[in-house]
Design a protein around this motif. Structure first.
Motif, mmCIF file in Angstrom:
data_model
loop_
_atom_site.group_PDB
_atom_site.id
_atom_site.type_symbol
_atom_site.label_atom_id
_atom_site.label_comp_id
_atom_site.label_asym_id
_atom_site.label_seq_id
_atom_site.Cartn_x
_atom_site.Cartn_y
_atom_site.Cartn_z
ATOM 1 N N GLY A 26 1.280 -0.611 -0.209
ATOM 2 C CA GLY A 26 -0.235 -0.202 0.174
ATOM 3 C C GLY A 26 1.089 1.085 -0.174
ATOM 4 O O GLY A 26 0.555 2.226 -1.210
ATOM 5 N N LEU A 27 2.160 1.324 0.895
ATOM 6 C CA LEU A 27 2.488 2.241 0.915
ATOM 7 C C LEU A 27 3.759 2.611 -0.598
ATOM 8 O O LEU A 27 3.504 3.666 -0.717
ATOM 9 C CB LEU A 27 3.631 2.327 2.208
ATOM 10 C CG LEU A 27 2.846 2.515 3.573
ATOM 11 C CD1 LEU A 27 3.516 2.719 4.678
ATOM 12 C CD2 LEU A 27 2.622 3.863 3.620
ATOM 13 N N HIS A 28 3.628 1.765 -0.833
ATOM 14 C CA HIS A 28 5.154 1.836 -1.591
ATOM 15 C C HIS A 28 4.796 1.561 -3.513
ATOM 16 O O HIS A 28 5.461 2.308 -4.129
ATOM 17 C CB HIS A 28 6.564 0.861 -1.333
ATOM 18 C CG HIS A 28 6.785 0.776 -0.770
ATOM 19 N ND1 HIS A 28 7.922 2.085 -0.159
ATOM 20 C CD2 HIS A 28 7.280 0.076 0.514
ATOM 21 C CE1 HIS A 28 8.166 2.263 0.552
ATOM 22 N NE2 HIS A 28 7.583 0.891 1.227
ATOM 23 N N SER A 29 3.286 1.814 -3.374
ATOM 24 C CA SER A 29 2.147 0.769 -4.241
ATOM 25 C C SER A 29 1.249 1.861 -4.820
ATOM 26 O O SER A 29 0.820 1.379 -6.332
ATOM 27 C CB SER A 29 2.725 -0.624 -4.949
ATOM 28 O OG SER A 29 2.302 -1.463 -5.678
ATOM 29 N N LYS A 30 0.399 1.472 -3.640
ATOM 30 C CA LYS A 30 -0.445 2.681 -4.285
ATOM 31 C C LYS A 30 -0.481 4.128 -3.383
ATOM 32 O O LYS A 30 -1.965 3.850 -3.237
ATOM 33 C CB LYS A 30 -1.348 1.594 -3.256
ATOM 34 C CG LYS A 30 -1.571 0.093 -4.099
ATOM 35 C CD LYS A 30 -2.656 -1.014 -3.220
ATOM 36 C CE LYS A 30 -2.792 -2.366 -4.154
ATOM 37 N NZ LYS A 30 -2.651 -2.178 -5.564
ATOM 38 N N GLY A 31 0.193 4.661 -2.952
ATOM 39 C CA GLY A 31 0.320 5.650 -2.332
ATOM 40 C C GLY A 31 -0.243 6.086 -1.288
ATOM 41 O O GLY A 31 -1.008 6.933 -0.736
ATOM 42 N N TRP A 32 -0.815 4.678 -0.568
ATOM 43 C CA TRP A 32 -1.088 4.923 0.754
ATOM 44 C C TRP A 32 -0.007 6.474 1.635
ATOM 45 O O TRP A 32 1.191 6.570 1.554
ATOM 46 C CB TRP A 32 -1.246 4.269 2.152
ATOM 47 C CG TRP A 32 -1.888 3.037 1.290
ATOM 48 C CD1 TRP A 32 -2.541 2.538 0.397
ATOM 49 C CD2 TRP A 32 -2.915 1.786 1.946
ATOM 50 N NE1 TRP A 32 -3.660 1.633 -0.214
ATOM 51 C CE2 TRP A 32 -3.665 0.531 1.141
ATOM 52 C CE3 TRP A 32 -2.732 1.474 3.199
ATOM 53 C CZ2 TRP A 32 -4.504 0.233 1.661
ATOM 54 C CZ3 TRP A 32 -3.704 0.301 3.598
ATOM 55 C CH2 TRP A 32 -3.824 -0.097 3.149
ATOM 56 N N THR A 33 -0.159 6.975 2.835
ATOM 57 C CA THR A 33 -0.025 7.485 3.405
ATOM 58 C C THR A 33 0.369 6.577 5.161
ATOM 59 O O THR A 33 -0.286 5.909 5.615
ATOM 60 C CB THR A 33 -0.924 8.766 4.133
ATOM 61 O OG1 THR A 33 -1.660 8.363 4.798
ATOM 62 C CG2 THR A 33 -1.409 9.476 2.734
ATOM 63 N N VAL A 54 5.222 1.337 11.177
ATOM 64 C CA VAL A 54 5.661 1.857 9.345
ATOM 65 C C VAL A 54 6.082 1.993 8.897
ATOM 66 O O VAL A 54 6.233 2.526 7.697
ATOM 67 C CB VAL A 54 3.254 2.306 9.441
ATOM 68 C CG1 VAL A 54 3.340 3.361 8.206
ATOM 69 C CG2 VAL A 54 2.717 1.192 9.991
ATOM 70 N N ARG A 55 7.161 2.833 10.076
ATOM 71 C CA ARG A 55 8.393 3.887 9.561
ATOM 72 C C ARG A 55 8.880 2.822 9.164
ATOM 73 O O ARG A 55 9.630 3.340 8.681
ATOM 74 C CB ARG A 55 8.784 4.236 10.951
ATOM 75 C CG ARG A 55 7.632 5.931 10.795
ATOM 76 C CD ARG A 55 7.876 6.770 12.022
ATOM 77 N NE ARG A 55 7.157 7.963 11.906
ATOM 78 C CZ ARG A 55 7.281 9.158 12.291
ATOM 79 N NH1 ARG A 55 8.226 8.749 13.570
ATOM 80 N NH2 ARG A 55 6.401 10.209 12.613
ATOM 81 N N ARG A 56 9.114 1.247 9.549
ATOM 82 C CA ARG A 56 10.175 0.148 9.622
ATOM 83 C C ARG A 56 9.704 0.310 8.033
ATOM 84 O O ARG A 56 11.053 -0.200 7.428
ATOM 85 C CB ARG A 56 10.046 -0.663 10.558
ATOM 86 C CG ARG A 56 10.883 -2.367 9.445
ATOM 87 C CD ARG A 56 10.110 -3.143 10.588
ATOM 88 N NE ARG A 56 11.068 -4.143 10.400
ATOM 89 C CZ ARG A 56 11.325 -5.348 10.623
ATOM 90 N NH1 ARG A 56 10.160 -5.821 11.964
ATOM 91 N NH2 ARG A 56 10.790 -6.610 10.092
ATOM 92 N N TYR A 57 8.586 0.167 7.289
ATOM 93 C CA TYR A 57 8.471 -0.486 5.896
ATOM 94 C C TYR A 57 8.688 0.703 5.233
ATOM 95 O O TYR A 57 9.231 0.260 4.102
ATOM 96 C CB TYR A 57 6.965 -1.270 6.235
ATOM 97 C CG TYR A 57 5.953 -1.598 7.568
ATOM 98 C CD1 TYR A 57 6.867 -3.139 7.921
ATOM 99 C CD2 TYR A 57 4.256 -1.766 6.950
ATOM 100 C CE1 TYR A 57 5.962 -3.265 8.999
ATOM 101 C CE2 TYR A 57 4.369 -2.637 7.992
ATOM 102 C CZ TYR A 57 4.938 -3.193 9.144
ATOM 103 O OH TYR A 57 4.335 -3.700 10.150
ATOM 104 N N MET A 58 8.261 2.062 5.696
ATOM 105 C CA MET A 58 8.550 2.441 4.915
ATOM 106 C C MET A 58 10.503 3.421 4.742
ATOM 107 O O MET A 58 10.343 3.409 3.320
ATOM 108 C CB MET A 58 8.652 4.182 5.118
ATOM 109 C CG MET A 58 6.538 4.138 5.540
ATOM 110 S SD MET A 58 6.190 6.530 5.269
ATOM 111 C CE MET A 58 5.786 6.962 3.922
ATOM 112 N N VAL A 59 10.950 2.642 5.274
ATOM 113 C CA VAL A 59 12.402 2.478 5.201
ATOM 114 C C VAL A 59 13.531 1.559 4.167
ATOM 115 O O VAL A 59 14.297 1.442 3.988
ATOM 116 C CB VAL A 59 13.184 3.128 6.451
ATOM 117 C CG1 VAL A 59 12.788 4.981 6.462
ATOM 118 C CG2 VAL A 59 13.166 2.320 7.051
#
Length: 629
Positions: A530-537, A560-565
């Motif tokens: 969701g975060l990296h492919s679908k534009g989730w915040t 969530v912050r782990r997934y983002m980096v």
């Protein structure tokens, strides 16, 4: 994750033993075609296999020579006065060597004349090179500094936890490594600046956490007034131990301390100050609203490579997202059953709130005190000790090295951050370590204590990694190979496997914690994609997490912050677990009464880390062998 160095290398696309990417074919495309039409004899197969295995041992030593840090992890003292070279030139050199080694293998050995296990070794060696090359194309897409790979915290950890000082020469090497660490940090700053110039910056929160971590490392003596810093206290303790053992005299001890202090002030501190300055300068360029890597230059292709790398499959982001949605729905129904078992009358959301908000209820949480922290460590240790006696019923191969539970060091501890494991040495002289973040005990609910202990310890990461490192009869490089879907898939599978063992998850809240851990990994499939492919915040992802689990706000945001980096890494757990379960069911159906759980597990663990397609091939070969009697 096996170690922080590998995490760093994954994030910066450095070449690393165990780097993985797209799924290998059933038979490596790089395999040569036999030049002889006749079927090879058993003697020819054994001879060619022995010749290839001897070659692999030489290649392993050549590859290991690139990394003094990995040599230390393996318990060796060779090059223990150095750390790795992180420069672009060093990366180019190692990648070129790896690719050339594959060409040498193809030119000098015949794939058709190998045993099945030797073919597996061939395929893994070629696969590592292919995936390193694929990752290298995105060298400028990784976040060199972030709160998860935490390379800034790795250098003190290397000296404190892994650099053994048994003799005076080891202390001389320790002081050299203080200086080397300053060099390494400056090299990494250079890489980070190059990536920033290419448009690659982590979210603003990551800058803040890196700055905070770096500042902690150089707070306290000898850097500032106050108590000794962790690294200075360690240097003094190591010198004192040599003095107490009469390995050095007082004059030598005084000189070691003076030299160490000088190195900290002239090399170490300036490097960390340069890192802090750089992070503060570049943080103003980070987006105010955190975004996934899909929004960055070349981000879509980079994310697809990260998915393939971490899952060792060709699953797309949409396919992984849908798998996650289905698993979340299935697990929520099982959680409802446990909620009803404990007599809670509200709906599942109300039960989540009950578990999340009653932080003073000692049924749910340890007190946020030193006694509570020790209680958690004692409880996790007891869970691991309690399962040891049950392992022989499920495994023929058992690890020799022990495991201990420790609190994360203050300079790298983060409230709500994920627990993690550091491996033992191959000879078992250093135990494996399950590290727990305990600065915020409200992020460490009692219901999750058992399941995390099984995942990080036994029968999870320690079992798998220690067995791999202790294997005999396979090339050494395979004992060190790390594939995230395999390793984390095993860790998650082990949580469910522990349920089959008598006396585990006896408290229904612990069973709810197990389900919470599994749904956590299913949610990861949804959120990472969701975060990296679908534009989730970030906020959207946090809310989804809280809607579908009893996770606290602090845990959810940290995750969530782990997934983002670390794009893609979080998808490896559930994808790997589902494959292992699938292979077990397939073997049970094929073998019926002949199915042996020990044989299955020994086949999964007995070849070291492998991509999932090669794992499937190993299980199919085992099934065929059992059928043949």
């Amino acid at each position: 994750m096996k170690n922080l160095l590998i995490a760093l290398m994954a994030s910066t696309a450095l070449v690393a033993c165990g780097e993985s990417n797209t799924a290998p074919t059933e038979q490596s495309e790089s395999a040569t075609v036999s030049q002889t039409a006749a079927t090879p004899t058993a003697e020819e197969i054994q001879a060619e296999t022995a010749r290839l295995n001897e070659w692999f041992e030489k290649q392993f030593e050549t590859e290991l020579a690139f990394s003094p840090i990995q040599q230390t992890f393996l318990g060796r003292k060779t090059n223990n006065d150095k750390i790795d070279n992180f420069s672009n030139d060093a990366q180019d050199e190692q990648l070129a060597w790896k690719l050339a080694s594959v060409e040498e293998m193809k030119a000098n050995f015949d794939y058709a004349n190998l045993t099945d296990d030797a073919k597996t070794s061939w395929d893994i060696w070629a696969y590592q090179a292919e995936t390193a090359e694929a990752a290298d194309r995105f060298r400028k897409n990784g976040y060199v500094f972030n709160q998860m790979s935490a390379i800034q915290g790795f250098f003190p950890q290397l000296l404190i936890a892994f650099h053994r000082v048994d003799e005076a020469a080891d202390m001389e090497a320790y002081i050299s490594r203080i200086k080397e660490s300053g060099r390494g940090i400056n090299q990494l700053i250079g890489l980070s600046k190059e990536n920033a110039a290419a448009g690659t910056r982590p979210p603003k929160f990551s800058f803040e956490l890196v700055i905070d971590s770096a500042e902690k490392i150089i707070t306290g003596a000898p850097f500032t007034d106050g108590d000794d810093s962790s690294i200075w206290a360690d240097a003094q303790a190591k010198v004192k131990a040599l003095l107490d053992a009469e390995k050095i005299d007082q004059a030598q001890a005084d000189k070691f301390l003076a030299d160490a202090r000088a190195a900290f002030l002239s090399d170490w501190q300036p490097a960390y100050e340069a890192l802090i300055t750089w992070q503060k300068e570049d943080m103003v360029n980070a987006a105010d609203v955190a975004q996934g890597v899909g929004a960055l230059p070349n981000g879509k292709d980079f994310y697809n490579e990260r998915l393939a790398n971490n899952t060792t499959t060709n699953l797309t982001a949409d396919e992984i997202h849908d798998i996650g949605l289905g698993e979340v729905a299935r697990l929520k129904s099982e959680m409802i059953a446990v909620k009803e078992q404990v007599g809670f009358e509200g709906d599942l959301q109300a039960f989540f709130k009950e578990l999340r908000d009653n932080k003073e209820d000692r049924r749910y949480y340890f007190p946020d005190t030193d006694e509570g922290r020790q209680g958690y460590i004692d409880g996790a240790t007891a869970a691991i000790e309690g399962i040891k006696s049950k392992l022989p019923d499920y495994f023929g191969i058992l690890p020799k090295a022990d495991i201990v539970v420790k609190r994360v060091e203050p300079f790298r501890e983060q409230p709500g951050a994920a627990q993690h494991y550091f491996p033992s040495t191959p000879d078992g002289s250093r135990p494996g370590v399950y590290y727990a973040h305990l600065s915020d005990m409200t992020a460490m609910p009692k219901r999750e204590l058992e399941v995390i202990a099984y995942h990080e310890g036994l029968p999870g990461h320690h079992m798998q990694i220690a067995i791999a490192q202790e294997l005999k009869g396979v090339p050494t490089f395979r004992t060190q190979a790390n594939f995230t879907a395999y390793a984390e898939g095993w860790g998650l599978y082990s949580e469910l496997l522990a349920k089959e063992m008598e006396g585990t998850y006896a408290d229904p809240y612990s069973e709810f914690g197990r389900l919470g851990s599994e749904i956590w990994r299913a949610i990861r499939l949804v959120l990472d994609t969701g975060l990296h492919s679908k534009g989730w915040t970030e906020d959207q992802a946090v809310e989804y997490f809280k809607e579908n689990s009893a996770i606290t706000e602090a845990q959810a945001r940290s995750e969530v912050r782990r997934y983002m980096v670390l794009p893609g890494q979080a998808t490896s757990y559930k994808i790997g677990m589902l494959k292992i379960i699938e292979l077990r069911k397939k073997a049970e159906a094929a073998l019926g009464d002949k199915f042996d759980i020990k044989g299955f597990h020994d086949t999964v663990l007995g070849g070291g880390g492998v991509p999932l397609t090669i794992l499937e091939r190993r299980i199919d070969q085992w099934v065929a062998g059992v059928k043949a009697g």
